[in-house]
Design a protein around this motif. Structure first.
Motif, PDB file in Angstrom:
ATOM      1  N   ASN A   1      -4.920   0.940   9.408  1.00  0.00           N
ATOM      2  CA  ASN A   1      -3.504   0.804   9.066  1.00  0.00           C
ATOM      3  C   ASN A   1      -3.113  -0.613   8.638  1.00  0.00           C
TER       4      ASN A   1
ATOM      5  N   TYR B   1      -4.262  -1.981   5.976  1.00  0.00           N
ATOM      6  CA  TYR B   1      -4.120  -1.836   4.526  1.00  0.00           C
ATOM      7  C   TYR B   1      -3.610  -0.456   4.126  1.00  0.00           C
ATOM      8  N   GLY B   2      -3.618   0.499   5.078  1.00  0.00           N
ATOM      9  CA  GLY B   2      -3.240   1.862   4.737  1.00  0.00           C
ATOM     10  C   GLY B   2      -4.411   2.632   4.157  1.00  0.00           C
TER      11      GLY B   2
ATOM     12  N   GLU C   1       3.421   6.507   8.292  1.00  0.00           N
ATOM     13  CA  GLU C   1       4.427   5.487   7.999  1.00  0.00           C
ATOM     14  C   GLU C   1       4.243   5.090   6.540  1.00  0.00           C
ATOM     15  N   ARG C   2       5.345   5.169   5.770  1.00  0.00           N
ATOM     16  CA  ARG C   2       5.284   4.832   4.345  1.00  0.00           C
ATOM     17  C   ARG C   2       6.385   3.819   4.042  1.00  0.00           C
ATOM     18  N   GLU C   3       5.961   2.645   3.624  1.00  0.00           N
ATOM     19  CA  GLU C   3       6.899   1.562   3.306  1.00  0.00           C
ATOM     20  C   GLU C   3       7.851   1.301   4.473  1.00  0.00           C
ATOM     21  N   GLY C   4       7.296   1.341   5.670  1.00  0.00           N
ATOM     22  CA  GLY C   4       8.058   1.025   6.868  1.00  0.00           C
ATOM     23  C   GLY C   4       8.864   2.169   7.442  1.00  0.00           C
ATOM     24  N   GLN C   5       8.837   3.353   6.781  1.00  0.00           N
ATOM     25  CA  GLN C   5       9.622   4.491   7.239  1.00  0.00           C
ATOM     26  C   GLN C   5       8.709   5.618   7.736  1.00  0.00           C
TER      27      GLN C   5
ATOM     28  N   ARG D   1       0.076   9.478   0.148  1.00  0.00           N
ATOM     29  CA  ARG D   1       0.110   8.453  -0.883  1.00  0.00           C
ATOM     30  C   ARG D   1      -0.742   7.259  -0.448  1.00  0.00           C
TER      31      ARG D   1
ATOM     32  N   GLY E   1      -1.681   3.796   0.699  1.00  0.00           N
ATOM     33  CA  GLY E   1      -0.936   2.862   1.523  1.00  0.00           C
ATOM     34  C   GLY E   1      -0.288   3.484   2.739  1.00  0.00           C
ATOM     35  N   ASP E   2      -0.269   4.841   2.823  1.00  0.00           N
ATOM     36  CA  ASP E   2       0.267   5.481   4.027  1.00  0.00           C
ATOM     37  C   ASP E   2      -0.517   5.033   5.255  1.00  0.00           C
ATOM     38  N   LYS E   3       0.177   4.913   6.373  1.00  0.00           N
ATOM     39  CA  LYS E   3      -0.460   4.577   7.644  1.00  0.00           C
ATOM     40  C   LYS E   3      -0.349   5.793   8.560  1.00  0.00           C
TER      41      LYS E   3
END
Length: 491
Positions: A189, A191-192, A239-243, A205, A207-209
């Motif tokens: 996570n 780098y995703g 988590e995607r772009e902090g959400q 997508r 970059g997803d964590k």
């Protein structure tokens, strides 16, 4: 040479698994004073490579010998209705040569010529040997059929039991000597993830964590895809772009994932850090150095290795400029990309980007973990079988035979990997053998359970028919699995 190493590992592992499995049946039979006529590694149809037996008080050895005739003579006659019958009469052992193998009741040990199996020939048992002559004689006290049902049950389950024990012992040894290393999901996570087209279709997508699968965190990143496959209709929290976001796998997802099992569904992302060059490397000739980080192709940003591999092929046999970071500087390196689309660069190992988790165990600590690991693997394998027998998943299309098994072995000899794969195959053999199919141990166990519960023993005729049906089913499964392998070779 690479194929030779794979083949040797395959047959060595197979030999160990068969020997241990049959040894379980053998030891249990001997414990209950049941005579075992033959104990063979591999099948000896027609002849054997080696056979050993104690005859007249001495060990006798034979190499490349034809099978010894049974202890019966056959006489054909017609009954009152004119129907042809066969009468089996025991040979008078006193008329045989003192060194004739048929005079001895001791076990014949041997190695057959067909290296994909093995067996015990247990006296008084209807099995794959289909020894009808012996079964037509009155039951003897030292025969399998004369023993109580609970003893016969133990004899039949002993092979599977030994395969499970073998897996436990191997895992204990590996854990005590090498520990347990894995890639934590928390490290990935940083780098995703990187996703392929199928994962993108499902809603993932780059970059997803990944936070959880079916509501539970998965500590080992390499188990995430397995969890999705084994638990159909899985939900994945990311988590995607902090959400936070919840992705529910669509209907038919398992079938699609299995059909693309050789493709990375989701994997980790890393920067493209150069660790070495191949001979004749185009990149090195253009001035690239070890420690450079590739971040772009022409005007396309490639911050991660997966970005680079996705984009480089479109520039085959063209002039390109790679952007690299060296220290505090960003450099442009022009070069001509060969037609093969490779620049001759090796990516740095995982340890350069992630802190791999390593658990060390003492011998005593390894024992409970070895048991836990074995039974987790058994549970996973049962779930995989459920998928295979569920037509909607089409998992049956991914079933493989001997070629698929051979391919899982590496082309270099690593003892740790060899034993790890042997433990896995031992579990697979145990689970497959316990299936309630006549001719497999599970079929015999099923009939014995019926006998124990109802106190009624299935007739020898019923067992004979069931054995033929079971052998046909097993042969069909073997042909299907190996047919899948052959089809895959031509895809």
């Amino acid at each position: 040479m690479d194929i030779f190493i794979k083949v040797v590992q395959f047959f060595l592992a197979l030999s160990i698994l068969i020997f241990v499995h049959e040894l379980g049946h053998f030891m249990a039979a001997k414990a209950f004073k049941v005579r075992v006529d033959k104990f063979y590694l591999f099948f000896d149809w027609g002849f054997s490579l080696l056979r050993v037996k104690r005859v007249n008080g001495k060990l006798r050895w034979k190499f490349f010998a034809k099978n010894v005739p049974e202890r019966y003579t056959t006489t054909e006659y017609k009954d009152a209705a004119g129907k042809k019958q066969v009468k089996y009469d025991p040979i008078d052992l006193n008329t045989l040569d003192p060194d004739d193998w048929r005079r001895s009741d001791s076990t014949e040990y041997g190695i057959g010529w067909f290296p994909l199996g093995g067996y015990n020939k247990i006296a008084g048992m209807i099995d794959e040997s289909m020894d009808k002559e012996q079964m037509k004689q009155p039951a003897k006290e030292w025969e399998f059929r004369s023993k109580p049902a609970w003893q016969r049950f133990i004899i039949m389950v002993a092979g599977v039991f030994m395969n499970v024990v073998l897996a436990i012992v191997i895992y204990i040894g590996l854990l005590a000597s090498n520990g347990e290393q894995y890639l934590p999901t928390a490290e990935v996570n940083k780098y995703g993830i990187a996703v392929d087209s199928l994962a993108y279709e499902f809603g993932f997508r780059d970059g997803d964590k990944i936070l959880a699968v079916n509501g539970a965190p998965v500590e080992d990143f390499n188990r995430i895809q397995m969890e999705m496959i084994l638990e159909g209709g899985a939900t994945v929290e990311v988590e995607r772009e902090g959400q936070p976001l919840v992705i529910t796998l669509p209907e038919g997802a398992v079938s699609k994932m299995l059909s693309k099992q050789d493709v990375d569904f989701i994997t980790y992302r890393t920067p493209f850090l150069v660790s070495d060059f191949s001979d004749g490397s185009t990149a090195r000739a253009a001035g690239m150095e070890v420690g450079d980080v590739i971040i772009g192709i022409n005007d396309i940003p490639t911050p991660f290795y997966k970005d680079f591999t996705r984009n480089i092929k479109q520039f085959c046999d063209q002039d390109i400029t790679l952007s690299v970071v060296r220290g505090a500087d960003t450099l442009a390196l022009p070069m001509h990309l060969p037609e093969a689309g490779v620049i001759g660069v090796y990516l740095a190992p995982l340890s350069e980007f992630f802190d791999l988790e390593t658990r060390e165990y003492t011998f005593w600590q390894a024992i409970p973990r070895g048991f836990s690991k074995t039974f987790t693997e058994i549970g996973d394998y049962w779930k995989q079988l459920k998928l295979i027998f569920n037509p909607s998943t089409k998992a049956y299309e991914s079933v493989g035979g001997f070629i698929s098994i051979g391919k899982i072995f590496p082309d270099t000899w690593l003892w740790s990997m060899f034993w790890r794969l042997t433990a896995f195959l031992s579990i697979a053999l145990a689970v497959m053998n316990i299936l309630p199919i006549p001719a497999l141990d599970g079929g015999h166990i099923l009939f014995l359970l019926y006998e124990i519960i109802t106190r009624r023993k299935p007739s020898d005729k019923f067992m004979e028919i069931a054995e033929y049906i079971g052998l046909a089913l097993v042969l069909a499964l073997v042909l299907f699995a190996n047919g899948n392998d052959i089809i895959k070779l031509f895809r």
